[in-house]
Design an enzyme around this catalytic site. Structure first.
Site, mmCIF file in Angstrom:
data_model
loop_
_atom_site.group_PDB
_atom_site.id
_atom_site.type_symbol
_atom_site.label_atom_id
_atom_site.label_comp_id
_atom_site.label_asym_id
_atom_site.label_seq_id
_atom_site.Cartn_x
_atom_site.Cartn_y
_atom_site.Cartn_z
ATOM 1 N N HIS A 13 24.132 144.438 57.326
ATOM 2 C CA HIS A 13 24.472 145.611 58.137
ATOM 3 C C HIS A 13 23.584 146.769 57.705
ATOM 4 O O HIS A 13 23.219 146.860 56.531
ATOM 5 C CB HIS A 13 25.953 145.981 57.941
ATOM 6 C CG HIS A 13 26.469 146.881 59.009
ATOM 7 N ND1 HIS A 13 26.376 148.252 58.926
ATOM 8 C CD2 HIS A 13 27.055 146.606 60.203
ATOM 9 C CE1 HIS A 13 26.893 148.778 60.025
ATOM 10 N NE2 HIS A 13 27.313 147.809 60.814
ATOM 11 N N GLU A 56 30.820 140.623 63.063
ATOM 12 C CA GLU A 56 30.582 139.603 64.085
ATOM 13 C C GLU A 56 31.036 138.203 63.668
ATOM 14 O O GLU A 56 31.303 137.364 64.522
ATOM 15 C CB GLU A 56 29.099 139.571 64.463
ATOM 16 C CG GLU A 56 28.564 140.895 64.978
ATOM 17 C CD GLU A 56 29.103 141.288 66.344
ATOM 18 O OE1 GLU A 56 30.252 140.933 66.650
ATOM 19 O OE2 GLU A 56 28.375 141.948 67.095
HETATM 20 N N1 ACO Z 1 20.093 137.020 57.026
HETATM 21 C C1 ACO Z 1 19.055 136.925 56.172
HETATM 22 N N2 ACO Z 1 18.373 137.984 55.709
HETATM 23 C C2 ACO Z 1 18.766 139.200 56.116
HETATM 24 C C3 ACO Z 1 19.844 139.372 56.989
HETATM 25 C C4 ACO Z 1 20.527 138.221 57.439
HETATM 26 N N3 ACO Z 1 21.561 138.298 58.278
HETATM 27 N N4 ACO Z 1 20.003 140.689 57.210
HETATM 28 C C5 ACO Z 1 19.057 141.320 56.530
HETATM 29 N N5 ACO Z 1 18.312 140.419 55.854
HETATM 30 C C6 ACO Z 1 17.182 140.702 54.968
HETATM 31 C C7 ACO Z 1 15.921 141.003 55.751
HETATM 32 O O1 ACO Z 1 15.198 139.846 56.044
HETATM 33 C C8 ACO Z 1 15.207 141.928 54.824
HETATM 34 O O2 ACO Z 1 14.564 141.185 53.830
HETATM 35 P P1 ACO Z 1 13.096 141.588 53.324
HETATM 36 O O3 ACO Z 1 13.251 142.988 52.784
HETATM 37 O O4 ACO Z 1 12.794 140.561 52.291
HETATM 38 O O5 ACO Z 1 12.211 141.525 54.539
HETATM 39 C C9 ACO Z 1 16.330 142.700 54.133
HETATM 40 O O6 ACO Z 1 17.486 141.878 54.220
HETATM 41 C C10 ACO Z 1 16.618 144.039 54.792
HETATM 42 O O7 ACO Z 1 16.731 143.826 56.172
HETATM 43 P P2 ACO Z 1 16.580 144.990 57.244
HETATM 44 O O8 ACO Z 1 15.944 144.423 58.463
HETATM 45 O O9 ACO Z 1 15.943 146.211 56.640
HETATM 46 O O10 ACO Z 1 18.069 145.351 57.535
HETATM 47 P P3 ACO Z 1 18.549 146.204 58.751
HETATM 48 O O11 ACO Z 1 19.446 147.267 58.233
HETATM 49 O O12 ACO Z 1 17.438 146.637 59.630
HETATM 50 O O13 ACO Z 1 19.357 145.117 59.579
HETATM 51 C C11 ACO Z 1 20.952 143.896 60.738
HETATM 52 C C12 ACO Z 1 20.683 145.130 59.855
HETATM 53 C C13 ACO Z 1 20.117 144.015 62.016
HETATM 54 C C14 ACO Z 1 22.420 143.862 61.130
HETATM 55 C C15 ACO Z 1 20.567 142.609 59.956
HETATM 56 O O14 ACO Z 1 21.330 142.505 58.780
HETATM 57 C C16 ACO Z 1 20.652 141.343 60.785
HETATM 58 O O15 ACO Z 1 19.713 141.012 61.516
HETATM 59 N N6 ACO Z 1 21.821 140.610 60.714
HETATM 60 C C17 ACO Z 1 21.990 139.432 61.524
HETATM 61 C C18 ACO Z 1 22.435 139.808 62.942
HETATM 62 C C19 ACO Z 1 23.848 140.340 62.967
HETATM 63 O O16 ACO Z 1 24.759 139.811 62.340
HETATM 64 N N7 ACO Z 1 24.037 141.435 63.767
HETATM 65 C C20 ACO Z 1 25.329 142.084 63.945
HETATM 66 C C21 ACO Z 1 25.404 143.382 63.185
HETATM 67 S S1 ACO Z 1 27.005 144.132 63.277
HETATM 68 C C22 ACO Z 1 27.003 145.019 64.742
HETATM 69 O O17 ACO Z 1 26.008 145.552 65.159
HETATM 70 C C23 ACO Z 1 28.248 145.125 65.524
#
Ligand code: ACO
Length: 362
Positions: free
Chosen positions: A246, A305
């Site tokens: 998140h 989710e």
């Molecule tokens: N699985 C694996 N790795 C992840 C995940 C995940 N679900 N989420 C983040 N990471 C990793 C990224 O790959 C990144 O790694 P890196 O630095 O080595 O490249 C690091 O964690 C940071 O990720 P960011 O992209 O900076 O995190 P951001 O805050 O932009 O993303 C998000 C948040 C979009 C929710 C992300 O965690 C994600 O894609 N989750 C999966 C989709 C999901 O569950 N979405 C629902 C969110 S809840 C809602 O909106 C109601």
């Protein structure tokens, strides 16, 4: 690419607060733990709209006003054409909402709150070759949604579970869809325009489009024994695990446990597949362990989710409909933010940082 703007404050709000360090969600001064279980959709909606519309509404008046709005909106179903039914449910629903008039008043707000509740079940039934079910204005919004979906009166546990879901996701700070709603409202456009912009932002898989893929993931994993290997392979392929991570929470998303707890009465009364729940619990445990090992510097925990997927599946929604159900709950939050912005805010007009070439100096 990080843009360095993550911490910019884009709005002041009295609606909700997301504390990502402590894992706490406050809606109108009340912690989510004290709202769920127990609060109804109408209760949280009345609280979110408090002081923002031209006249006050209580949970009780809202229940009957929403019932009347659902009945009124049902007449739109007859104008639902074949082309719309070929679209994914959330897109068909958005197209139908686009036909509603724009405005800033309570009547517009009520129709927008009732519209996804009526349109989504009807679209799902028509797509499945079934006749839509007429709304019953005497019921609560949650009970009527489930009745319109299945053509059966829902059990008390099912209605309570949907209420828990709709309350849990009713508002959540300045997330992407709420921001979209406020940006549109800041131009003094109407509530329908705000809600349409918000639905567009919601449907992406990084926001409200994740729960369907959560079930795809559980199906692909299949057995508890396969969880670790499947998740490891997915991460090796560079994929993200749906339902984890998140932008704001650095600990467990409090909404995840609110929904997990809301599932318990359904599990106890045999209204949920126990094997499915056991598989989900194993996948959650394995994913958390692997993410901790792979990303030691980035706390990644379960988000809303993951249990949304299980709860909505248990209530009989197909996975393509999940984003639409999210919109049913979040619309009142979008409306409240849009009204707050329109009443108190200025035009939202951020500046970009230009990184392209400059004209050559002659
Ligand atoms: N699985 C694996 N790795 C992840 C995940 C995940 N679900 N989420 C983040 N990471 C990793 C990224 O790959 C990144 O790694 P890196 O630095 O080595 O490249 C690091 O964690 C940071 O990720 P960011 O992209 O900076 O995190 P951001 O805050 O932009 O993303 C998000 C948040 C979009 C929710 C992300 O965690 C994600 O894609 N989750 C999966 C989709 C999901 O569950 N979405 C629902 C969110 S809840 C809602 O909106 C109601």
């Amino acid at each position: 690419m990080k843009n360095g703007l993550e911490d910019v404050i884009a709005a002041e709000t009295q609606l909700s607060d997301v504390d990502g360090e402590r894992g706490r969600l406050v809606i109108r001064g009340v912690s989510l733990d004290d709202l769920v279980p127990g609060e109804t959709y109408e209760g949280v909606a009345a609280s979110l709209l408090d002081g923002l519309m031209e006249r006050p509404v209580t949970a009780t008046t809202l229940r009957s006003l929403l019932g009347a709005a659902r009945v009124d909106l049902y007449s739109h179903i007859t104008r639902l054409d074949e082309g719309l039914l070929a679209l994914p449910p959330v897109d068909a629903m958005r197209a139908m909402i686009a036909r509603l008039g724009d405005g800033q008043d309570l009547d517009t707000a009520l129709h927008l709150m009732a519209a996804p509740a009526v349109f989504l079940p009807a679209i799902l039934r028509l797509q499945a070759g079934q006749r839509p079910v007429t709304p019953d204005e005497s019921l609560s919004q949650s009970a009527d949604i489930l009745r319109m979906l299945t053509d059966r009166m829902p059990s008390a546990e099912q209605t309570a579970a949907l209420d828990a879901y709709l309350v849990t996701i009713s508002d959540h700070g300045l997330n992407a869809s709420t921001f979209a709603s406020r940006v549109v409202a800041s131009t003094q456009a109407g509530l329908t325009s705000s809600v349409l912009a918000a639905i567009g932002a919601l449907k992406g898989p990084l926001h409200g489009g994740a729960p369907g893929p959560v079930l795809d993931m559980l199906d692909a994993i299949g057995t508890e024994a396969n969880a670790h290997a499947w998740l490891t392979d997915a991460l090796d392929r560079g994929e993200r695990l749906m339902g984890f991570g998140h932008r704001i929470y650095r600990v467990r998303d409090p909404r995840a446990d609110a929904l997990k707890n809301a599932l318990s009465p359904l599990v106890r009364s045999g209204q949920v597949d126990r094997e499915r729940m056991a598989l989900a619990a194993s996948v959650e445990r394995a994913a958390l362990a692997i993410l901790k090992e792979r990303k030691p510097d980035r706390p990644l925990d379960v988000n809303v989710e993951f249990y949304t997927a299980l709860l909505l599946e248990a209530l009989g929604f197909e996975r393509q409909a999940f984003t639409g159900v999210f919109a049913i709950g979040r619309t009142v939050g979008w409306i409240a933010h849009a009204r707050e912005q329109a009443l108190n805010g200025r035009l939202i007009r951020p500046r970009s940082i230009y990184t392209g070439p400059l004209p050559k100096v002659a």
